[in-house]
Write a protein that holds these residues in place. Structure first.
Motif, mmCIF file in Angstrom:
data_model
loop_
_atom_site.group_PDB
_atom_site.id
_atom_site.type_symbol
_atom_site.label_atom_id
_atom_site.label_comp_id
_atom_site.label_asym_id
_atom_site.label_seq_id
_atom_site.Cartn_x
_atom_site.Cartn_y
_atom_site.Cartn_z
ATOM 1 N N LEU A 197 -25.482 -10.815 -148.530
ATOM 2 C CA LEU A 197 -26.599 -10.164 -146.734
ATOM 3 C C LEU A 197 -27.279 -9.605 -147.266
ATOM 4 O O LEU A 197 -28.532 -9.701 -146.818
ATOM 5 N N VAL A 198 -27.200 -9.609 -148.600
ATOM 6 C CA VAL A 198 -28.651 -8.641 -149.509
ATOM 7 C C VAL A 198 -30.047 -10.076 -149.696
ATOM 8 O O VAL A 198 -30.873 -10.213 -149.201
ATOM 9 N N ASN A 199 -29.385 -10.924 -149.528
ATOM 10 C CA ASN A 199 -30.389 -12.706 -149.539
ATOM 11 C C ASN A 199 -30.978 -12.894 -148.325
ATOM 12 O O ASN A 199 -31.568 -12.836 -148.118
ATOM 13 N N LEU A 200 -29.834 -13.050 -147.348
ATOM 14 C CA LEU A 200 -30.459 -12.465 -145.615
ATOM 15 C C LEU A 200 -31.639 -11.079 -145.872
ATOM 16 O O LEU A 200 -32.539 -11.545 -145.041
ATOM 17 N N ALA A 201 -31.757 -10.109 -146.592
ATOM 18 C CA ALA A 201 -32.467 -9.007 -146.228
ATOM 19 C C ALA A 201 -34.069 -9.417 -147.397
ATOM 20 O O ALA A 201 -34.956 -9.176 -146.426
ATOM 21 N N LYS A 202 -33.399 -10.302 -148.043
ATOM 22 C CA LYS A 202 -34.541 -10.509 -148.685
ATOM 23 C C LYS A 202 -35.613 -11.567 -148.821
ATOM 24 O O LYS A 202 -36.801 -11.056 -148.326
ATOM 25 N N LYS A 203 -35.582 -12.986 -147.551
ATOM 26 C CA LYS A 203 -35.679 -13.766 -146.936
ATOM 27 C C LYS A 203 -36.330 -12.615 -146.315
ATOM 28 O O LYS A 203 -37.742 -13.603 -145.806
ATOM 29 N N ASN A 204 -36.058 -12.246 -144.436
ATOM 30 C CA ASN A 204 -36.970 -11.514 -143.972
ATOM 31 C C ASN A 204 -37.676 -10.345 -144.923
ATOM 32 O O ASN A 204 -38.298 -10.128 -144.145
ATOM 33 N N ALA A 205 -37.660 -9.942 -145.887
ATOM 34 C CA ALA A 205 -38.356 -8.653 -146.433
ATOM 35 C C ALA A 205 -39.663 -9.433 -146.813
ATOM 36 O O ALA A 205 -40.802 -8.560 -147.016
ATOM 37 N N ASP A 206 -39.500 -11.011 -147.277
ATOM 38 C CA ASP A 206 -40.503 -11.438 -147.913
ATOM 39 C C ASP A 206 -41.889 -11.370 -146.646
ATOM 40 O O ASP A 206 -43.345 -11.902 -147.318
ATOM 41 N N LYS A 207 -41.100 -11.500 -145.616
ATOM 42 C CA LYS A 207 -42.649 -11.295 -144.270
ATOM 43 C C LYS A 207 -42.685 -10.172 -143.564
ATOM 44 O O LYS A 207 -43.782 -10.356 -143.044
ATOM 45 N N ASN A 208 -41.325 -9.369 -144.236
ATOM 46 C CA ASN A 208 -42.189 -7.730 -143.347
ATOM 47 C C ASN A 208 -41.773 -6.485 -144.334
ATOM 48 O O ASN A 208 -39.948 -6.742 -144.919
ATOM 49 N N PRO A 209 -42.573 -6.132 -145.569
ATOM 50 C CA PRO A 209 -42.184 -5.320 -146.522
ATOM 51 C C PRO A 209 -41.372 -3.852 -146.392
ATOM 52 O O PRO A 209 -40.714 -3.248 -146.412
ATOM 53 N N LEU A 210 -41.640 -3.740 -144.891
ATOM 54 C CA LEU A 210 -41.287 -2.663 -144.345
ATOM 55 C C LEU A 210 -39.189 -2.440 -144.212
ATOM 56 O O LEU A 210 -38.469 -1.588 -144.304
ATOM 57 N N ILE A 211 -38.867 -4.452 -144.734
ATOM 58 C CA ILE A 211 -37.611 -4.470 -143.967
ATOM 59 C C ILE A 211 -37.111 -3.216 -145.618
ATOM 60 O O ILE A 211 -35.963 -2.595 -145.771
ATOM 61 N N SER A 212 -37.761 -3.179 -146.706
ATOM 62 C CA SER A 212 -36.635 -3.275 -147.846
ATOM 63 C C SER A 212 -36.995 -0.770 -148.076
ATOM 64 O O SER A 212 -36.084 -0.480 -148.346
ATOM 65 N N LEU A 213 -37.874 -0.992 -148.022
ATOM 66 C CA LEU A 213 -38.339 0.182 -147.355
ATOM 67 C C LEU A 213 -37.468 1.236 -146.438
ATOM 68 O O LEU A 213 -37.022 2.306 -146.586
ATOM 69 N N LEU A 214 -36.761 0.498 -145.276
ATOM 70 C CA LEU A 214 -36.373 1.021 -145.121
ATOM 71 C C LEU A 214 -34.350 0.635 -145.095
ATOM 72 O O LEU A 214 -33.812 0.864 -143.953
ATOM 73 N N ALA A 215 -34.681 0.071 -146.268
ATOM 74 C CA ALA A 215 -32.817 -0.455 -145.595
ATOM 75 C C ALA A 215 -32.181 1.090 -145.731
ATOM 76 O O ALA A 215 -32.486 1.846 -147.346
ATOM 77 N N ALA A 216 -31.407 1.968 -145.063
ATOM 78 C CA ALA A 216 -30.719 2.868 -144.966
ATOM 79 C C ALA A 216 -29.611 3.016 -145.360
ATOM 80 O O ALA A 216 -28.879 1.671 -146.319
ATOM 81 N N GLY A 217 -28.449 3.510 -144.836
ATOM 82 C CA GLY A 217 -27.196 4.296 -145.720
ATOM 83 C C GLY A 217 -26.379 2.974 -145.095
ATOM 84 O O GLY A 217 -25.905 2.482 -146.040
ATOM 85 N N GLY A 218 -26.449 2.427 -144.033
ATOM 86 C CA GLY A 218 -25.312 1.196 -144.195
ATOM 87 C C GLY A 218 -25.475 0.243 -144.421
ATOM 88 O O GLY A 218 -24.133 -0.170 -145.205
#
Ligand SMILES: NC(=O)c1ccc[n+]([C@@H]2O[C@H](COP(=O)([O-])OP(=O)(O)OC[C@H]3O[C@@H](n4cnc5c(N)ncnc54)[C@H](O)[C@@H]3O)[C@@H](O)[C@H]2O)c1
Ligand SMILES: O=C(O)C(=O)C[C@]1(C(=O)O)C=C[C@@H](O)C=C1
Length: 367
Positions: A197-218
């Motif tokens: 899951l984290v690797n999937l988020a990282k790939k998307n975060a490379d395209k859009n840095p807001l992903i890291s910023l908004l990674a929330a409680g869930g």
């Protein structure tokens, strides 16, 4: 009880067991060894061990109880060495490994009949590694699985339980294969999924840095364990590879199923998917402790400006709130960084959270 206890691998688990044994059996002498000299020095400085030894051989030959607490593939190398040493006649050897198949096979092949090997697995831990994270209460109320060999007498199993009684865990004797299947389902596979899951988020975060910023409680709840020690998990998944390959097949079916119902916009099936999961999750027995991490982390968004971290620590110091660790998880120019502050007690974390929120910091707790 009194006698010499030799802990090999002075990390989170070896260190915590050393503390529980000393607490319960103050007359025992705890010897420790690690391939990293720094861990031996820290364990000694923190009084987690009584004596350092300079080699595995030295500690093994003087011990009444040997506890192997290294990553699981390292343990197998140590087992091979044990078979050529002159051990004490009544020694008990145990381990703390997350998998049991490999080590139990070696135990039956390698060790002489007089030597007792009882597999062990305390089913509590953390994503943290190293002896400085060791805690005397880490295993409290958790299950502690034992996998004795068929030839092991019940007296020896009771003797080991006595040694480990300070852990205040619930002992459970299991067959090796059953152990590896169950832990595959509830521990090893979830670690694979969390990392995925984290690797999937990282790939998307490379395209859009807001992903890291908004990674929330869930996201943080389901991925805490992705911060675990990669080297330890490499060994675990290699050891339990066959169970994991089956589980990955099942998982792909599960994902294919939700993919189909989503494609068909089948509302009933979508609800059923979540309902089934909720029902089973809600029915799981609640563990009062042990399954709950013994570390209390608070995440704080910090601006990338000089003095930002000092501002936070001085606020906490003024209120006499003790912290045990600080870690900057991310700091990129122009973006918020994330500071992880660890506390000894939940109460301290709560006080810190109120204080920091009051001072306009955005904070979140980890699971
Ligand atoms: N972390 C957990 O949540 C958890 C829980 C239960 C069981 N376990 C199991 O317990 C064992 C230890 O895990 P941990 O979390 O304490 O890891 P850790 O990384 O905190 O500690 C392991 C230690 O073993 C040392 N080591 C490695 N090879 C060695 C060798 N050949 N000889 C001597 N020392 C060596 C390392 O330097 C390290 O200090 C693993 O087998 C793991 O599967 C871990
Ligand atoms: O709490 C965590 O961080 C853990 O991953 C602990 C955990 C688990 O999966 O529950 C990890 C491996 C161990 O073998 C036992 C416990």
């Amino acid at each position: 009880m009194s006698g010499n206890v030799f802990i090999v691998g002075l990390g989170l688990i070896g260190g915590s067991l050393a503390l529980t044994i000393k607490n319960q059996h103050p007359h025992a002498k705890i010897y420790g060894y690690d391939v990293k000299q720094s861990e031996i020095e820290t364990a000694s400085a923190l009084n987690i061990i009584d004596e350092k030894v300079t080699s595995f051989h030295e500690g093994a030959e003087l011990a009444d109880l040997i506890i192997l607490s290294t990553p699981v593939l390292e343990m197998e190398k140590l087992m091979k060495q044990l078979s050529s040493l002159t051990l004490k006649e009544n020694v008990i050897i145990t381990d703390t490994g997350s998998t049991k198949g490999g080590i139990m096979q070696l135990a039956s092949k390698l060790l002489q009949k007089e030597v007792t090997f009882i597999g062990g697995h305390p089913m509590a831990g953390s994503h943290k590694a190293g002896v400085e994270s060791a805690k005397v209460h880490l295993f409290e109320n958790a299950f502690y699985v034992l996998t004795p060999q068929l030839s092991t007498s019940s007296e020896k199993v009771e003797e080991l339980k006595d040694w480990l009684s300070g852990a205040n865990s619930h002992f459970l004797v299991l067959d090796t294969e059953e152990h590896d299947y169950i832990t595959g389902v509830v521990s090893h596979f979830p670690h694979v999924i969390a990392a995925g899951l984290v690797n999937l988020a990282k790939k998307n975060a490379d395209k859009n840095p807001l992903i890291s910023l908004l990674a929330a409680g869930g996201f943080r709840d389901v991925t805490r364990i992705a911060s675990s020690n990669p080297n330890m998990w490499k060994d675990i998944v290699k050891q339990n590879r066959l169970n994991l390959l089956d589980l990955i097949e099942d998982w792909m079916m599960e994902m294919r199923n939700i993919q189909n119902v989503l494609a068909e916009e089948d509302e009933h099936a979508i609800i059923r998917f979540f309902e089934e999961a909720k029902e089973f999750r809600d029915s799981l027995p609640v563990h009062s402790k042990g399954a709950i991490p013994s570390y209390y982390d608070l995440y704080v968004d910090v601006k990338d400006v000089p003095g930002a971290i000092a501002g936070i620590t001085s606020l906490l110091a003024k209120q006499s709130i003790s912290i045990t660790n600080l870690h900057i998880l991310e700091s990129r120019e122009g973006l918020l960084g994330v500071l992880r502050i660890s506390f000894q007690k939940d109460e301290d974390r709560s006080k810190a959270q109120v204080l920091l929120n009051h001072n306009n910091f955005k904070t979140y707790e980890a699971a």
